[in-house]
Design an enzyme around this catalytic site. Structure first.
Site, PDB file in Angstrom:
ATOM      1  N   TYR A 144       0.859  -1.183   0.000  1.00 30.74           N
ATOM      2  CA  TYR A 144       0.000   0.000   0.000  1.00 30.74           C
ATOM      3  C   TYR A 144       0.896   1.234   0.000  1.00 30.74           C
ATOM      4  O   TYR A 144       1.817   1.333   0.813  1.00 30.74           O
ATOM      5  CB  TYR A 144      -0.888  -0.010   1.249  1.00 30.74           C
ATOM      6  CG  TYR A 144      -1.782   1.197   1.383  1.00 30.74           C
ATOM      7  CD1 TYR A 144      -2.880   1.373   0.539  1.00 30.74           C
ATOM      8  CD2 TYR A 144      -1.537   2.168   2.357  1.00 30.74           C
ATOM      9  CE1 TYR A 144      -3.712   2.481   0.656  1.00 30.74           C
ATOM     10  CE2 TYR A 144      -2.365   3.272   2.487  1.00 30.74           C
ATOM     11  CZ  TYR A 144      -3.442   3.422   1.631  1.00 30.74           C
ATOM     12  OH  TYR A 144      -4.261   4.525   1.755  1.00 30.74           O
ATOM     13  N   ASP A 239       9.305   2.602  -0.264  1.00 32.11           N
ATOM     14  CA  ASP A 239       8.256   3.291   0.492  1.00 32.11           C
ATOM     15  C   ASP A 239       8.491   2.956   1.961  1.00 32.11           C
ATOM     16  O   ASP A 239       8.158   1.871   2.426  1.00 32.11           O
ATOM     17  CB  ASP A 239       6.878   2.813   0.030  1.00 32.11           C
ATOM     18  CG  ASP A 239       5.754   3.445   0.837  1.00 32.11           C
ATOM     19  OD1 ASP A 239       6.031   3.980   1.929  1.00 32.11           O
ATOM     20  OD2 ASP A 239       4.607   3.396   0.379  1.00 32.11           O
ATOM     21  N   LYS A 267       4.695   9.145   8.943  1.00 31.70           N
ATOM     22  CA  LYS A 267       4.501   8.636  10.303  1.00 31.70           C
ATOM     23  C   LYS A 267       5.574   9.134  11.283  1.00 31.70           C
ATOM     24  O   LYS A 267       5.501  10.248  11.752  1.00 31.70           O
ATOM     25  CB  LYS A 267       4.378   7.124  10.278  1.00 31.70           C
ATOM     26  CG  LYS A 267       3.216   6.687   9.327  1.00 31.70           C
ATOM     27  CD  LYS A 267       2.815   5.272   9.486  1.00 31.70           C
ATOM     28  CE  LYS A 267       1.875   4.795   8.400  1.00 31.70           C
ATOM     29  NZ  LYS A 267       0.459   4.959   8.675  1.00 31.70           N
TER      30      LYS A 267
END
Ligand code: HOZ
Length: 443
Positions: A144, A239, A267
């Site tokens: 994702y 990623d 994050k």
């Protein structure tokens, strides 16, 4: 467990917000209940609107590596707020954060700050296309990369939770430039490269996948991606929205020893505030405006309050190198508790997932990056393996854990995050809850 206030809030929310939530997995649909509404959080604890307290292993889906409301971060943010919330002009903090990122991940020679992981990966892909002059990208099923159009193809996270491989509303033309390979399957990548020779701008990968549950790369897989992208003139994008500053201070590159051309962070880099980043090789990143022709901008990019939270968090991590060992050791104890209860477990550092695999034999191994699965044993290595899990059994386990005051992600396909606020005693308490919750499901 009292739920009245959360229920009232959820009823109101559903009148105005799609599904009552601002991000789909939070709706708890996959676990057959309504969400609780958070009132506040401290250290490893979340307290909901009804005063229930939960030991939190979601950690805001990753940012909370230090636990919630770390006093140093809160103090720095309060001071930053007093100076003003946003300026739309450069600040010293942005330079300092860029320097810290570079010190942690030396591959990142130039870095641009943005506001979300979605934005970071979307921009990195644009840069890869601008730099190579090619259009196609290869991604992996179950990885994702945020919700930008071209990356919502066979995506993990909420799309897996809802069992929808692709989002509606994505023009076919966008999806057509996204080629999907099988995670941990070199052959599938080679085939796509061969069929699209000279057209692939980048391979974008979660170096440790954490959005189909945690799925570590098999030994040699990332090295293979590094080689094939170099051979084919394509870029390798890591990623690291989840893995950055979590697997190690230097993220996946330090953890696996494999370098990428571009990295994306989110994050942890924002210390709990909306901030993300993308960066990498100087020659590639020099394509970004105003240096080059790839356009990317943002009013809130490099927001001074978010930057302060990020700087303070990274400095705490840099000053306490023992933190990664502590996290690793605590996560290993949780993994062992699941394993002893006969579940399939994948773990990489402080990221782990217990998979409810029908017919799982404890003689089967589960993958970790040392290739620990037994000879001939099964493991969860890709999207198809993860899709085979018993999501009903997971939901029942989730509810039993929650009733014991332990909050794990409300989906089989998300990671469990361990923070530095999860003390040894709390880990032991969690292991007890795991044993009781799994056994209860067997009777
Ligand atoms: N897509 C996120 C997990 N991988 C969920 C974020 C959220 O709901 O806050």
């Amino acid at each position: 467990m009292e739920k009245r206030k959360s229920e009232q809030l959820f009823n109101r929310a559903q009148q105005l917000i799609p599904g009552g939530v601002n991000s789909p997995v939070r709706a708890f649909r996959a676990v057959g209940r309504h969400p609780f509404f958070v009132e506040r959080a401290q250290g490893p604890w979340l307290i909901d609107a009804d005063g229930n307290r939960y030991l939190d292993y979601v950690c805001s889906w990753g940012p909370g590596i230090l636990g919630h409301a770390h006093p140093k971060v809160i103090e720095a943010v309060q001071q930053a707020c007093e100076k003003g919330l946003t300026f739309g002009a450069p600040t010293a903090g942005e330079v300092e954060l860029a320097e810290l990122i570079q010190a942690c991940v030396p591959d990142v020679e130039l870095v641009r700050l943005v506001s979300s992981g979605t934005e970071a990966v979307m921009s990195a892909v644009r840069v890869a296309r601008g730099f190579t002059g090619r259009e196609k990208i290869i991604k992996f099923a179950g990885n994702y990369h945020g919700h930008s159009d071209g990356l919502l193809v066979k995506a993990g996270s909420g799309l897996m939770t809802q069992s929808v491989p692709d989002s509606a509303g994505v023009p076919a033309g966008y999806a057509a430039s996204t080629l999907t390979a099988v995670y941990n399957d070199e052959e599938s990548v080679s085939r796509l490269m061969e069929e699209n020779r000279g057209q692939v701008a980048a391979v974008v990968v979660e170096p440790v996948a954490a959005n189909m549950g945690v799925v570590p790369p098999k030994p040699g897989f990332l090295e293979f991606l590094r080689r094939i992208t170099e051979d084919e003139g394509a870029l390798l994008i890591f990623d690291e929205v989840i893995t950055g500053f979590r697997l190690a201070l230097g993220g996946a590159t330090e953890y696996t020893g494999v370098s990428a051309d571009l990295h994306t962070f989110g994050k942890i880099v924002g210390g709990g505030m909306p901030l993300a980043a993308y960066g990498g090789r100087r020659d590639i990143m020099s394509c970004v405006a105003p240096l080059g022709a790839v356009y990317q901008a943002g009013t809130l990019s490099g927001n001074p309050v978010a930057v302060t939270a990020g700087i303070t968090t990274l400095k705490i991590l840099m000053e306490d190198r023992g933190i990664y060992e502590r996290l690793d050791c605590r996560a290993a104890k949780l993994a062992e508790a699941y394993r002893q209860e006969g579940l399939a477990v994948n773990r990489a550092g402080s990221l782990l997932s217990a998979f409810f695999v029908p017919g799982w034999d404890s003689a089967d191994g589960a993958a970790d990056r040392t290739g620990r699965q037994k000879e001939g044993g099964r493991s969860i290595e890709n999207y198809e393996d993860a899709c085979g899990c018993d999501t009903q059994a997971f939901a029942a386990y989730f509810n039993r854990m929650l009733e014991r005051g332990i909050f794990v992600a409300p989906s089989q396909f998300e990671a469990m995050f361990v923070s530095d606020a999860h003390t040894d005693a709390l880990i032991e308490m969690t292991c007890e809850a795991i044993r009781a919750s799994v056994r209860q499901g067997e009777t």
